[in-house]
Design an enzyme around this catalytic site. Structure first.
Site, PDB file in Angstrom:
ATOM      1  CE  LYS A 107       1.548  -4.043   6.819  1.00 14.15           C
ATOM      2  NZ  LYS A 107       1.822  -3.225   5.610  1.00 14.15           N
ATOM      3  CB  ILE A 157       5.276  -4.873   7.561  1.00 11.20           C
ATOM      4  CG1 ILE A 157       5.709  -6.335   7.387  1.00 11.20           C
ATOM      5  CG2 ILE A 157       5.439  -4.111   6.248  1.00 11.20           C
ATOM      6  CD1 ILE A 157       4.885  -7.116   6.384  1.00 11.20           C
ATOM      7  CE1 TYR A 202      -1.837  -4.405   5.666  1.00 10.06           C
ATOM      8  CE2 TYR A 202      -1.576  -3.985   3.306  1.00 10.06           C
ATOM      9  CZ  TYR A 202      -1.622  -3.517   4.605  1.00 10.06           C
ATOM     10  OH  TYR A 202      -1.476  -2.177   4.860  1.00 10.06           O
ATOM     11  CE1 TYR A 253     -16.530   0.434  -4.556  1.00 10.05           C
ATOM     12  CE2 TYR A 253     -16.892  -1.474  -5.962  1.00 10.05           C
ATOM     13  CZ  TYR A 253     -17.224  -0.192  -5.588  1.00 10.05           C
ATOM     14  OH  TYR A 253     -18.232   0.474  -6.216  1.00 10.05           O
ATOM     15  CB  THR A 281      -0.900   0.019   1.257  1.00 12.34           C
ATOM     16  OG1 THR A 281      -1.608  -1.204   1.338  1.00 12.34           O
ATOM     17  CG2 THR A 281      -1.874   1.169   1.207  1.00 12.34           C
ATOM     18  NE  ARG A 326      -3.846   2.063   3.411  1.00 14.59           N
ATOM     19  CZ  ARG A 326      -3.643   3.232   2.805  1.00 14.59           C
ATOM     20  NH1 ARG A 326      -4.366   3.552   1.744  1.00 14.59           N
ATOM     21  NH2 ARG A 326      -2.732   4.072   3.256  1.00 14.59           N
TER      22      ARG A 326
END
Length: 294
Positions: free
Chosen positions: A164, A206, A135, A109, A46, A140
């Site tokens: 993550k 991360i 992830y 989405y 990202t 997001r």
């Protein structure tokens, strides 16, 4: 393969004023973080503004980082999206020999159910030999991978080697740590809660801020893994305000503003993001003047 431990860096993609990739800036970042003892590098996540990169640009970034790194540090490659078939095709059509794992974001989405998320990752794993790090970043993607789904995936597929976890919910991390297989890694995806995640049994971070503070973050994580709690938190409290600042206008806008001030690369981003404001730059500059950086 061993679990990924310690400090990973979510690399930005530096740009020039004309919008082209600044490979000299990328080289400076990679060399700087490698010199300061980070443990691995994450490409095309990202923070790299991957959604705005063309296929050829992604290929050039991979080659650039590989050439600079010279296999010194493990590399993780971001390949994710909300079209399961498309992700499978992308993985099949890329040479992954130099990569330790793929970091694959939960579908955004579409907002799939927990079963949909499970089937998504199952389909990916069944179509590749690559190791996968899930992830989870609900702010997001619009959906959260719940701990039970993570544990189910971890138990069912050996090639899903970790997660993550960037939900920002420390209890969610702890629930995964409590029930996960020993070989499965829990990596913090949030600079703010790295220490409690590691102290609760997590494997590392991360990190975005590690591009600006590689020595400090590497040392903080190393101390936490040795249960040197007070020493680790003393580093964290020195940089907590800077972590706040780099997220004030969004990511990677903030970290690129910091990197500009450090004269590592420019702060240009691609639309729909916009570069950091004059006010953010001044706040970061003023805060930076109170630090002693490497």
């Amino acid at each position: 393969m061993k679990k990924l431990h310690g400090t990973g860096v979510a690399l930005v993609t530096p740009f020039k004023k004309d919008g082209k990739i600044d490979f000299e800036g990328l080289e400076k970042i990679v060399k700087r973080v490698a010199k300061n003892k980070v443990d691995y590098l994450v490409l095309l996540g990202t923070t790299a503004e991957t959604a705005t990169l063309k296929k050829e640009e992604k290929k050039n970034i991979i080659e650039c980082v590989k050439n600079i790194n010279q296999t010194k540090l493990p590399l993780i490659l971001g390949i994710g999206g909300n079209n399961t078939k498309d992700i499978i095709e992308k993985i099949k059509n890329i040479n992954l020999d130099d990569f330790s794992a793929i970091l694959s974001v939960s579908p955004y989405y579409n907002r799939p159910s927990q079963e949909g998320i499970y089937q998504h990752f199952k389909s990916i794993v069944n179509n590749t030999d690559a190791r996968i790090i899930i992830y989870n970043v609900p702010k997001r993607t619009g959906s959260n991978i719940l701990p039970d789904t993570v544990i189910r995936l971890a138990n069912d597929f050996e090639n899903i080697i970790g997660i993550k976890e960037a939900s920002g919910n420390i209890l969610q991390s702890y629930k995964i740590i409590e029930k996960k297989p020993k070989s499965f890694g829990l990596i913090s995806g949030d600079d703010f809660i790295t220490l409690p995640v590691i102290l609760g049994g997590g494997d590392g971070v991360i990190s975005v801020i590690a591009q600006g503070f590689p020595k400090e973050i590497s040392e903080m994580v190393s101390l936490a893994k040795k249960d040197k709690v007070q020493e680790a938190f003393s580093i964290f409290y020195k940089i907590i305000n800077m972590i706040e600042l780099i997220y004030e206008e969004g990511n990677p806008t903030g970290i690129k503003t910091l990197l500009k001030i450090l004269k590592i690369c420019n702060s240009y981003v691609r639309l729909p993001l916009i570069k950091g404001t004059f006010f953010l730059e001044k706040k970061i500059e003023n805060k930076l003047n109170t630090y002693k950086l490497v």
